[in-house]
Design a protein around this motif. Sequence first.
Motif, short mmCIF file in Angstrom:
data_model
loop_
_atom_site.label_atom_id
_atom_site.label_comp_id
_atom_site.label_asym_id
_atom_site.label_seq_id
_atom_site.Cartn_x
_atom_site.Cartn_y
_atom_site.Cartn_z
N CYS A 8 111.45 -69.41 21.72
CA CYS A 8 111.54 -69.89 23.10
C CYS A 8 110.29 -69.43 23.84
O CYS A 8 109.73 -68.36 23.54
CB CYS A 8 112.78 -69.33 23.81
SG CYS A 8 114.35 -69.82 23.07
N HIS A 10 108.84 -69.37 27.93
CA HIS A 10 109.03 -69.66 29.35
C HIS A 10 107.73 -69.33 30.08
O HIS A 10 107.06 -68.35 29.77
CB HIS A 10 110.17 -68.82 29.93
CG HIS A 10 111.50 -69.12 29.32
ND1 HIS A 10 112.64 -68.41 29.61
CD2 HIS A 10 111.88 -70.05 28.39
CE1 HIS A 10 113.66 -68.89 28.93
NE2 HIS A 10 113.22 -69.88 28.17
N LYS A 11 107.41 -70.16 31.07
CA LYS A 11 106.22 -69.93 31.89
C LYS A 11 106.60 -70.12 33.35
O LYS A 11 107.15 -71.16 33.72
CB LYS A 11 105.10 -70.90 31.50
CG LYS A 11 103.78 -70.62 32.20
CD LYS A 11 102.68 -71.54 31.68
CE LYS A 11 101.35 -71.22 32.33
NZ LYS A 11 100.27 -72.13 31.85
N ASN A 12 106.29 -69.10 34.15
CA ASN A 12 106.66 -69.12 35.58
C ASN A 12 108.15 -69.43 35.75
O ASN A 12 108.55 -70.23 36.60
CB ASN A 12 105.81 -70.15 36.34
CG ASN A 12 104.33 -69.84 36.29
OD1 ASN A 12 103.94 -68.67 36.26
ND2 ASN A 12 103.50 -70.87 36.25
N GLU A 13 108.95 -68.78 34.91
CA GLU A 13 110.41 -68.89 34.92
C GLU A 13 110.91 -70.30 34.55
O GLU A 13 112.09 -70.61 34.74
CB GLU A 13 110.97 -68.48 36.29
CG GLU A 13 110.64 -67.04 36.65
CD GLU A 13 111.29 -66.60 37.95
OE1 GLU A 13 111.94 -67.45 38.60
OE2 GLU A 13 111.14 -65.42 38.31
N LYS A 14 110.03 -71.12 34.00
CA LYS A 14 110.43 -72.44 33.55
C LYS A 14 110.45 -72.48 32.03
O LYS A 14 109.53 -71.99 31.38
CB LYS A 14 109.45 -73.50 34.09
CG LYS A 14 109.79 -74.92 33.65
CD LYS A 14 108.76 -75.92 34.16
CE LYS A 14 109.08 -77.32 33.69
NZ LYS A 14 108.07 -78.31 34.13
N ALA A 15 111.49 -73.04 31.46
CA ALA A 15 111.61 -73.15 30.01
C ALA A 15 110.71 -74.28 29.50
O ALA A 15 110.93 -75.44 29.84
CB ALA A 15 113.05 -73.40 29.61
N GLU A 18 112.44 -74.40 23.78
CA GLU A 18 113.75 -73.77 23.61
C GLU A 18 114.25 -73.95 22.17
O GLU A 18 114.27 -75.07 21.64
CB GLU A 18 114.77 -74.41 24.56
CG GLU A 18 114.55 -74.07 26.03
CD GLU A 18 115.08 -72.70 26.44
OE1 GLU A 18 114.94 -71.76 25.62
OE2 GLU A 18 115.63 -72.59 27.53
N THR A 54 108.27 -66.11 24.18
CA THR A 54 109.11 -65.27 25.05
C THR A 54 110.19 -64.58 24.23
O THR A 54 110.52 -63.41 24.47
CB THR A 54 109.75 -66.14 26.15
OG1 THR A 54 108.72 -66.80 26.88
CG2 THR A 54 110.57 -65.28 27.10
#
Length: 251
Positions: A8, A10-15, A18, A54
């Motif tokens: 997984c 994630h960047k700037n709290e965006k997935a 996945e 992540t």
Amino acid sequence: MLRAQNLCWHKNEKAILEHIQFELHPGECLGLIGPNGSGKSSLLKILAFLEPPTSGELWFQGQTIPKLAPLEIRRKIAIAFQDALLLNTSVWENIAIGLKIRSVPKSEIRERVNYWLQQFGIVHLAKQPARSLSGGEAQRVSLARALVLNPNVLFLDEPFSALDAPTKESLRTDLVKIFHSTQVTTVIVSHDFEDIERLTQRALILIQGQIVADAEPATLLATPQTPEVDQFLSYWRNTRRLNSISDQSSS
């Protein structure tokens, strides 16, 4: 050769990616394709140790890779991008730079660089400034610079997207021959299914950061596994149908 297990990112709290899971086998040429923003280039960067995931695990030749891959592992891979990113020096020096960094003997550097100049048909450009090349010539130099390292895995990120149709076809034809002769394990990201058909034995389709199909390109096109895969591939299927009708009309 390479295994992704529940990766997984994630960047700037965006997935972005996945639950990515697949295996890449020695000598295999694998395609990554999907709509814009599906996560193809992000996955390639993680597989090439340019970005740490992540979560999840990445295995290389049976060894778990930490978030910061050690130098001896990173030196076993090579990557060529859409932009050739050539140094402001000669074509010959661009191809030789990676070998010089690795302290390869001069005689071996000469032999390996000259070999790849020949394979890509750019011997006549050896002394030419790299910044003076056409797009197709620059991409040939970039690919020669990657392959001269004899990588365990070669990563190609949209290698044809900036090229005109005749130049793309010529380079694709040369790569088919090179992949057949070297059997180098390869991962290719492309937005064009024709690239995937011509160059790979197997393809992963990514949609919204997840692998939604994994099969041979011909199988994917003939029998899409889900409605979203069918919709994504409809452009190429319809193009084939129209070309077939046009050919029949001409004959």
